[in-house]
Each structure stands twice: as C-alpha cells, then as structure tokens.
Design an enzyme around this catalytic site. Structure first.
Site, mmCIF file in Angstrom:
data_model
loop_
_atom_site.group_PDB
_atom_site.id
_atom_site.type_symbol
_atom_site.label_atom_id
_atom_site.label_comp_id
_atom_site.label_asym_id
_atom_site.label_seq_id
_atom_site.Cartn_x
_atom_site.Cartn_y
_atom_site.Cartn_z
ATOM 1 N N CYS A 224 0.805 -1.225 0.000
ATOM 2 C CA CYS A 224 0.000 0.000 0.000
ATOM 3 C C CYS A 224 0.836 1.273 0.000
ATOM 4 C CB CYS A 224 -0.934 0.004 1.212
ATOM 5 S SG CYS A 224 -2.114 -1.363 1.227
ATOM 6 N N HIS A 303 12.459 0.914 5.589
ATOM 7 C CA HIS A 303 12.218 -0.500 5.283
ATOM 8 C C HIS A 303 12.666 -1.353 6.465
ATOM 9 C CE1 HIS A 303 11.544 -4.079 2.982
ATOM 10 N NE2 HIS A 303 11.461 -3.442 1.838
ATOM 11 N N HIS A 387 -1.831 19.809 7.202
ATOM 12 C CA HIS A 387 -2.720 18.724 6.770
ATOM 13 C C HIS A 387 -1.983 17.383 6.851
ATOM 14 C CE1 HIS A 387 -5.331 21.909 5.285
ATOM 15 N NE2 HIS A 387 -4.301 22.392 4.610
ATOM 16 N N HIS A 391 -2.564 6.888 5.469
ATOM 17 C CA HIS A 391 -3.109 5.775 4.673
ATOM 18 C C HIS A 391 -4.337 5.164 5.340
ATOM 19 C CE1 HIS A 391 -3.611 2.079 2.559
ATOM 20 N NE2 HIS A 391 -3.114 1.337 3.525
ATOM 21 N N HIS A 420 -14.400 5.562 4.997
ATOM 22 C CA HIS A 420 -15.852 5.369 5.037
ATOM 23 C C HIS A 420 -16.450 5.349 3.636
ATOM 24 C CE1 HIS A 420 -20.100 6.690 5.462
ATOM 25 N NE2 HIS A 420 -20.067 5.959 6.544
ATOM 26 N N ASN A 424 -10.465 0.807 1.847
ATOM 27 C CA ASN A 424 -9.013 0.790 1.681
ATOM 28 C C ASN A 424 -8.696 0.577 0.206
ATOM 29 O OD1 ASN A 424 -6.281 0.291 1.614
ATOM 30 N ND2 ASN A 424 -6.278 -1.237 3.247
#
EC number: 2.3.1.-
Length: 498
Positions: A224, A303, A387, A391, A420, A424
């Site tokens: 993702c 990572h 802001h 994710h 909502h 995802n």
C-alpha cells in the site's frame, strides 16, 4: 491546614507560554541580528559625511582584487545553482470514481458471504464482526467479477478491472491538465498484486500510443505504500531528465485477490480492500510552476524487511486447501508502529521547527544522563504541517497514528472519511484524502501536507508537499467527492450492527 498551591495548569495560560517559547526559538537568529543591525545603523547616523568618506577612502581596492572577488562570487553562485536539485511540481491528479453498479452495501456483502461460505458459518460471522467495526460505509465498491456468485476472478476479469480503473483515471487527468499523451516522458504504474504480461505500463502505452522513447516502469509487490515509492522514483528520474513530464498511476486490482477460503487472517482483506486508483502528473518544467498545485519537498522511505516478523506480517500465500490469499499478522500494528518511529526519526529533523527539535534533544539527553524512565518527548508535528494524509488502511491504523502523533479529529478527518466512502484503496488512498481536503476548501497557499503510507515488506514511507497556490473548490462536478462532499464529515459509530 496549609493553603493548597494554585493549579498552575489553569491559572497560568500555558498555551501562550508555549507559543512564546516556539516563537523565540524559531526566530532566534532574526531576534539576534536585529539589535546588531540597529546598533550599526545608529552608529552610521552618528558619523558625519566626512568621516564616512574618509572610511571609504581608507579601504583601498585595486582592479585585480575587484576582478578576483567578482569571479569568486560568480563561481560560487554558478556552482550553487548547478548543484541545486530541480524543483518537482505536482501539476494535478485524478482519482477513479467507481460506477454505481459496483457498490457493495453491507447487506449485499454479507448475503454473498453467506452464499459463498455456506458451509463455514464461523467465517461468515467473523467477516460480519470485522465489517461492523471496520469504519467502512455503504457506498464502497468491488469490481464486477466479485459480484458474481461464486466470484469469477479470472485473468480476463482482472484485465477488465485494470482497464476500467487506469484508463478512467488517465482520461480524467488528461481532461483536467490538458496534457497530451505525446507529452509524457516518464510513465510509472504501481499495482502490488496483479502483475500480468505484458505489464500494466505496457497496457497504458498501447492504449494511448505513447512515444517509443517513453521511459516506463511497472512496480509490483510493494504494498500500500507503493504510491510514494513511485513518487520517489519519479523524483529521481526528473532530476536527471530536464524539462520532462512524469505520469504515475497508483492502483490495486481486487479481482484476482478475492480470498474464498476459511483462514481468518486471509478473510480480513476481503472486508477492507475496495476498488480505487489515481493518476498523478509531476513535472520539472519551470513553465508549470504557477499552474502546479504542489511542490515536492521531501520523500522519506523506511524499510524493516531485515526483521523476519516485519517481513512476514503481510504475506501472500496458500491456505491448507490451496486457496491463495493475503495473510495479515496479529503483530501488524506493533510492526507498523516501529516502522513509523524509524520514519519519524528521519523526517523529524527535516521538517520540525527548532523549538520542537530542541525539546526533543533536551529530553533525550535527560533520559540518557539523569533518568531513563523519563517519558520520551513526542514532537508536535502540528507545528510542521497543516494537513495529514494517513493511509486509510483501516480504523485501527488511523486510531493508532492519531494517538501516537497527538492529532486532533480534524487532522485525521480526511483519512476516516476516505475509509468510510471508498474503503481501503491501497496505494491510491492518499490521493482520495488529498482530494477530500481540497473539496472542503481547506488547502491554502503555503500549507504543508504530510502523506504517510504503510506497505508489505514492511515499509513506512512519507512524502511532504507544499501547496503552490490556494486551491478553490471545483464547481464543474469533477473529483471523486463531487456528489457527496456536502454530506461529509459523517459520524462513524464504533460498531455498526448488521
């Protein structure tokens, strides 16, 4: 009885004390130089014209010295501008909006689950409990192949979904920016779980008849957070290819990855992942500076794949019955927290004001020297960003980051509402969140945006953007939020009883 001490937390306006401290530390150089410059200016005023003239005459310059100084200044200025990284601008982006026919209300999802898993009632009940607490709404979408009973996750259906999502996002980007396919110099497509031959990037080149010298890349298996990896790759390419445009397509194809087995760790993605995609136009052309929405400031990648638990916490594998699925480990949130901590350690010095860095340093020294049990100071990232785009991987992810970063409900509103409305959507979720902030009319010139994404491997990646111009709310009906932004934000209960 001795009088009690006053409650200083209430009697003293500590908020203004903290603001005063922040202003003092962040502007210490300015506040130091101003008195010095004022003293010099007053001293010059006290001197008469003759004294100033005599001082100038006493400074003896010959032609050779003047030429050498001029050459040195020109050389330093040339070296600085030649070695300075090129500015990377985000001209615009477009998010895929699924058709109404792909919507999956809770009732439909559960009915299909009962029919598909009719011999596995415990798995059906597990999915219902997850869905009730997921934070998803009634308008999320799944691809057509998943609507069949049983689902038909074949190659043709997967390609059909890829064409629908990617081409729709690209067409919308072309319409918004006026970009022509022949003007694309770099193309990057990231899709983690669907990697056909020819590649998805080749599919885009074939569809839009891009130039034969277009530099194309296809990223898969990156999870993702692949969208920000694509941003990082595009940034590096734009540094060495002047006057170029880079188009990035971020998506996840759901069709071939719908799990039909009985393992709970693999059933979880069925409840959370939904259709989505985004196309982004980056450029290093100076002519696009005024038109561009954002300027890329930083990209930080972390990572944790050297650790075995982190490597296997999001893992594609077969269950005992031979069904392929994505297994999510129970340690996922703990591993994500460690990855976030590493990422924050790197990005903090790049973005935090001096006041926050000083407090962090003093606390760190205090813990090392005086008392290791001192509570570590968590920097206030609200001082660095207006802001936040976290994710939308699930309610637990957003809750954990809101708690750890001490963010307000408004700071995570874009992430919660995106989860909502769209679910995802993997690597593209960050762009739906950014679109939400813009649709609400909150993005002003100079605002800073922090995008945070997590991915398999395990990775935590960040991107920092600075708004290039005040972005007005679209009145042409474009954008994924055009038909529903007036209804948001909505209240999302802890549990939705199904």
């Amino acid at each position: 009885m001795p009088p009690s001490l006053p409650d200083f937390s209430n009697s003293v306006k500590l908020k203004y004390v903290k603001l005063g401290y922040q202003y003092l530390v962040n502007h210490i150089l300015t506040l130091t130089l101003l008195p010095i410059m004022a003293a010099i200016f007053v001293e010059v005023l006290r001197m008469g014209p003759e004294e100033i003239l005599n001082l100038w005459r006493s400074l003896q310059f010959d032609v050779v010295q003047i030429l050498c100084c001029s050459f040195l200044i020109i050389f330093i200025a040339t070296f600085y501008f030649m070695s300075k990284p090129r500015s990377i601008f985000l001209v615009d982006y477009a998010c895929f909006k699924p058709p109404l026919t792909c919507r999956v209300p809770f009732a439909t999802f559960m009915e299909h689950s009962r029919l598909i898993l009719k011999d596995k009632p415990k798995s059906v009940e597990f999915q219902m409990r997850i869905l009730e607490r997921s934070g998803l709404g009634e308008e999320t979408c799944l691809p057509p192949a998943i609507h069949y009973i049983p689902p038909t996750p074949n190659m043709e259906a997967a390609r059909g979904e890829a064409e629908l999502v990617i081409f729709s996002a690209m067409d919308s980007l072309f319409e918004k920016t006026g970009l022509k396919p022949k003007d694309i110099d770099i193309l990057i497509v990231n899709c983690s779980l669907f990697s056909p031959t020819p590649s998805l990037s080749a599919m885009v080149i074939n569809k839009y008849k891009l130039r034969s010298n277009t530099k194309s890349f296809n990223l898969s298996g990156m999870g993702c957070s692949a969208g920000l990896i694509s941003i990082d790759l595009a940034r590096d390419l734009l540094q060495v290819h002047p006057n170029s445009n880079a188009v990035i397509v971020s998506t996840e194809i759901i069709t071939p990855n719908y799990y039909q087995g009985n393992e709970r760790a693999m059933l979880l993605p069925n409840c959370l992942f939904r259709m989505g995609g985004a196309a982004i136009l980056l450029t290093n052309r100076r002519s696009e500076r005024r038109q561009a929405k954002y300027r890329l400031v930083h990209v930080v990648r972390t990572h944790k794949g050297a650790d075995d638990k982190a490597y296997r916490c999001v893992f594609e594998e077969e269950d005992k019955e031979g069904n392929v699925g994505i297994s999510l480990s129970k340690d996922l949130m703990a591993i994500a927290g460690e990855a976030l901590k590493s990422n924050i350690t790197t990005i903090g010095p790049l973005v935090l004001p001096a006041s926050e860095q000083l407090l962090f340093l003093l606390t760190l020294i205090g813990r090392k020297i005086f008392n290791p049990k001192w509570k570590p100071y968590i920097p206030d990232f609200r001082q660095a960003f207006e802001h936040f785009c976290i994710h939308a991987g699930g309610r637990a992810v957003i809750d954990e980051l809101q708690k750890n970063l001490q963010l307000s409900a408004e700071h995570v509103e874009a992430s919660r509402m995106t989860l909502h409305r769209f679910g995802n959507t993997s690597s593209s979720s960050l762009w739906y969140e950014l679109s939400y902030i813009e649709a609400k009319g909150r993005m002003k010139k100079g605002d800073r945006v922090w995008q945070i994404a997590f991915g398999s491997g395990f990775k935590c990646n960040s991107a920092v953007w600075k708004c290039n111009r005040t972005i007005k709310t679209a009145i042409d009906g474009q954008g994924p939020w055009a038909d529903c932004i007036d209804r948001y934000p909505v209240h999302i209960p802890e549990v939705v009883k199904l």
